[in-house]
Design a protein around this motif. Structure first.
Motif, PDB file in Angstrom:
ATOM      1  N   PRO A 237      -1.374  18.489  23.797  1.00 47.93           N
ATOM      2  CA  PRO A 237       0.227  18.178  23.419  1.00 47.93           C
ATOM      3  C   PRO A 237       0.519  18.755  22.172  1.00 47.93           C
ATOM      4  O   PRO A 237       0.006  18.889  21.220  1.00 47.93           O
ATOM      5  N   HIS A 238       2.093  19.138  22.166  1.00 47.91           N
ATOM      6  CA  HIS A 238       2.514  19.679  20.968  1.00 47.91           C
ATOM      7  C   HIS A 238       3.164  18.349  20.051  1.00 47.91           C
ATOM      8  O   HIS A 238       4.032  17.848  20.439  1.00 47.91           O
ATOM      9  N   THR A 239       2.328  18.109  19.058  1.00 46.64           N
ATOM     10  CA  THR A 239       2.958  17.022  18.043  1.00 46.64           C
ATOM     11  C   THR A 239       2.776  17.488  16.880  1.00 46.64           C
ATOM     12  O   THR A 239       2.169  18.642  16.481  1.00 46.64           O
ATOM     13  N   PRO A 240       3.139  16.696  15.626  1.00 46.38           N
ATOM     14  CA  PRO A 240       3.055  17.065  14.236  1.00 46.38           C
ATOM     15  C   PRO A 240       1.472  17.607  14.025  1.00 46.38           C
ATOM     16  O   PRO A 240       1.222  18.190  13.219  1.00 46.38           O
ATOM     17  N   GLU A 241       0.614  16.899  14.558  1.00 48.55           N
ATOM     18  CA  GLU A 241      -0.859  16.870  14.265  1.00 48.55           C
ATOM     19  C   GLU A 241      -1.425  18.006  15.014  1.00 48.55           C
ATOM     20  O   GLU A 241      -2.305  18.834  14.224  1.00 48.55           O
ATOM     21  N   THR A 242      -0.657  18.576  15.866  1.00 48.22           N
ATOM     22  CA  THR A 242      -1.433  19.895  16.526  1.00 48.22           C
ATOM     23  C   THR A 242      -0.663  21.056  16.176  1.00 48.22           C
ATOM     24  O   THR A 242      -0.963  22.306  16.485  1.00 48.22           O
ATOM     25  N   GLU A 243       0.453  21.003  15.415  1.00 47.45           N
ATOM     26  CA  GLU A 243       1.430  22.011  15.223  1.00 47.45           C
ATOM     27  C   GLU A 243       0.435  23.162  14.156  1.00 47.45           C
ATOM     28  O   GLU A 243      -0.015  22.830  13.248  1.00 47.45           O
ATOM     29  N   LYS A 244       0.303  24.462  14.768  1.00 48.52           N
ATOM     30  CA  LYS A 244      -0.330  25.476  14.217  1.00 48.52           C
ATOM     31  C   LYS A 244      -1.750  25.052  13.751  1.00 48.52           C
ATOM     32  O   LYS A 244      -2.334  25.531  12.847  1.00 48.52           O
ATOM     33  N   MET A 245      -2.224  24.243  14.554  1.00 49.16           N
ATOM     34  CA  MET A 245      -3.866  23.785  14.517  1.00 49.16           C
ATOM     35  C   MET A 245      -4.729  25.239  14.400  1.00 49.16           C
ATOM     36  O   MET A 245      -5.934  25.051  13.960  1.00 49.16           O
ATOM     37  N   ILE A 246      -4.106  26.010  15.469  1.00 53.78           N
ATOM     38  CA  ILE A 246      -4.912  27.246  15.535  1.00 53.78           C
ATOM     39  C   ILE A 246      -4.660  28.423  14.402  1.00 53.78           C
ATOM     40  O   ILE A 246      -3.814  29.323  14.920  1.00 53.78           O
ATOM     41  N   ASP A 247      -4.908  28.194  13.516  1.00 53.03           N
ATOM     42  CA  ASP A 247      -4.590  29.287  12.128  1.00 53.03           C
ATOM     43  C   ASP A 247      -5.697  30.199  12.036  1.00 53.03           C
ATOM     44  O   ASP A 247      -6.758  30.361  12.756  1.00 53.03           O
ATOM     45  N   ASP A 248      -5.636  30.700  10.867  1.00 52.26           N
ATOM     46  CA  ASP A 248      -6.436  31.997  10.472  1.00 52.26           C
ATOM     47  C   ASP A 248      -7.702  31.487  10.324  1.00 52.26           C
ATOM     48  O   ASP A 248      -8.799  32.058  10.870  1.00 52.26           O
ATOM     49  N   SER A 249      -8.130  30.385   9.710  1.00 53.70           N
ATOM     50  CA  SER A 249      -9.298  29.756   9.532  1.00 53.70           C
ATOM     51  C   SER A 249      -9.892  29.450  10.719  1.00 53.70           C
ATOM     52  O   SER A 249     -11.344  29.630  10.981  1.00 53.70           O
ATOM     53  N   ARG A 265       1.133  24.795  24.365  1.00 57.82           N
ATOM     54  CA  ARG A 265       2.252  25.380  23.691  1.00 57.82           C
ATOM     55  C   ARG A 265       2.221  26.207  22.777  1.00 57.82           C
ATOM     56  O   ARG A 265       1.188  26.194  21.936  1.00 57.82           O
ATOM     57  N   GLY A 266       3.049  27.243  22.507  1.00 57.87           N
ATOM     58  CA  GLY A 266       2.901  28.314  21.598  1.00 57.87           C
ATOM     59  C   GLY A 266       2.809  27.866  20.104  1.00 57.87           C
ATOM     60  O   GLY A 266       2.153  28.445  19.248  1.00 57.87           O
TER      61      GLY A 266
END
Length: 354
Positions: A237-249, A265-266
């Motif tokens: 789910p999209h939550t504050p914790e998962t926001e942009k979790m898939i980043d460059d690192s 979610r995008g």
């Protein structure tokens, strides 16, 4: 929960086929009033369209009728659209006690409607979309390993030349999000003899054995999980914790030449960084059903990347979708009327937003 006289008034706030309206009414003809006014809902674009055509607006008279319906409703089928002035639809629904949504990923809507601390009961459509979304995942994975694009190109050119492809067996499928959807994907992955690993949710006490997978990584070990992953699927789910979790690192930690599938979610993904990894070939192929901005802008680089399959947020939409959501709603409605909230399905924790 229900009114003192045991009755309930339901407002259908987004498009729904008439046969499903009749099914809802049949739960209790004596105690349930269903407000359904197709004249106030946008025409649909396809079967099970929950939003309708773009640009649909109500006349001043229609908006007065709509607000009157909202004021009398105890239960809403879906979050109501905002008024023409941008005012939240829920601002005109002071008596609402329960909202049944047509989506499972509603964290952003809960936040937008300021419902994280609300006593309004929210139930979602968890489980309804698991089958279709899992099928999309394996459409992506099989298209890649069996080199579908190559076959289509060479068929068009009438070119016959044998080649070597790959297989899913023995590859590692990494899952972020082990709800009903993640478990469904895992079960299909096992049929293909894939190794299944997953990232545990924060605070989860589930084990790999209980989930039926090969390995479960603590939430703090995302990069360790990614380093073992041949095919990554986002189903969280999209939550504050998962926001942009898939980043460059995170994408840098992902195993080279992996496949990336987003059916969550995008906003879980740093999209510009994803594009960079796709252009450089570090990620071999991506299947994207959800994007940061929808519709995807025509100038997005994703459109032209040969190693990307774009689905217009339609992987979950099948002809039986509304029938399945209606079944959940009717079950919950009977529980609601009989004062058995503990037996209702798909209750959302408003604070957690899922």
């Amino acid at each position: 929960m229900k009114n003192n006289d045991g009755s309930a008034t339901i407002l259908i706030t987004t498009p729904l086929e008439g046969g499903h309206i009749d099914r809802i009414r049949s739960v209790s003809q004596e105690r349930v009033t269903v407000l359904y006014d197709p004249d106030l809902l946008p025409p649909t674009r396809y079967t099970c369209d929950h939003n309708g055509i773009d640009g649909f607006t109500l006349s001043p008279d229609q908006e007065r009728r709509w607000k009157k319906y909202l004021q009398s409703a105890d239960i809403l089928w879906n979050f109501p659209p905002n008024a023409r002035d941008g005012t939240r639809g829920l601002d005109f629904a002071p008596n609402v006690k329960w909202i049944q949504t047509t989506s499972s990923g509603i964290g952003k809507r809960i936040e937008e409607q300021n419902l994280t601390d609300s006593d309004i009961l929210i139930t979602n459509s968890r489980g309804v979309h698991a089958g279709p979304l899992a099928e999309f995942v394996f459409l992506v994975l099989l298209s890649h390993v069996k080199r579908l694009l190559k076959m289509q190109t060479e068929q068009k050119e009438r070119h016959w030349e044998r080649f070597c492809s790959n297989e899913l067996a023995g590859q590692t499928l990494g899952l972020i999000g082990m709800g009903e959807l993640g478990c469904k994907i895992a079960s299909i992955g096992r049929v293909f003899d894939m190794r299944i690993i997953a990232l545990a949710s924060p605070g989860s006490r589930k084990t790999a054995h209980a989930l039926g997978i090969d390995k479960l990584f603590p939430n703090s070990q995302l990069h360790d999980m990614l380093s073992e992953t041949d095919a990554l699927v986002l189903a969280a789910p999209h939550t504050p914790e998962t926001e942009k979790m898939i980043d460059d690192s995170a994408l840098g930690a992902l195993k080279k030449n992996s496949v990336f599938v987003n059916i969550a979610r995008g906003d879980l993904v740093d999209e510009l960084t994803l594009i960079k990894h796709l252009k450089h070939g570090r990620i071999a192929f991506a299947g994207l059903d959800t994007l940061t901005e929808e519709p995807l802008p025509k100038d997005s680089l994703l459109w032209d990347l040969p190693n990307v399959l774009i689905s217009p947020h339609s992987a979950s939409t099948v002809e039986a979708e509304n029938e399945r959501i209606t079944e959940i709603f009717c079950h919950n409605l009977l529980c609601y009327l009989e004062g058995r909230p503990e037996d209702m399905r798909n209750i959302v924790d408003n604070r957690l937003m899922y």
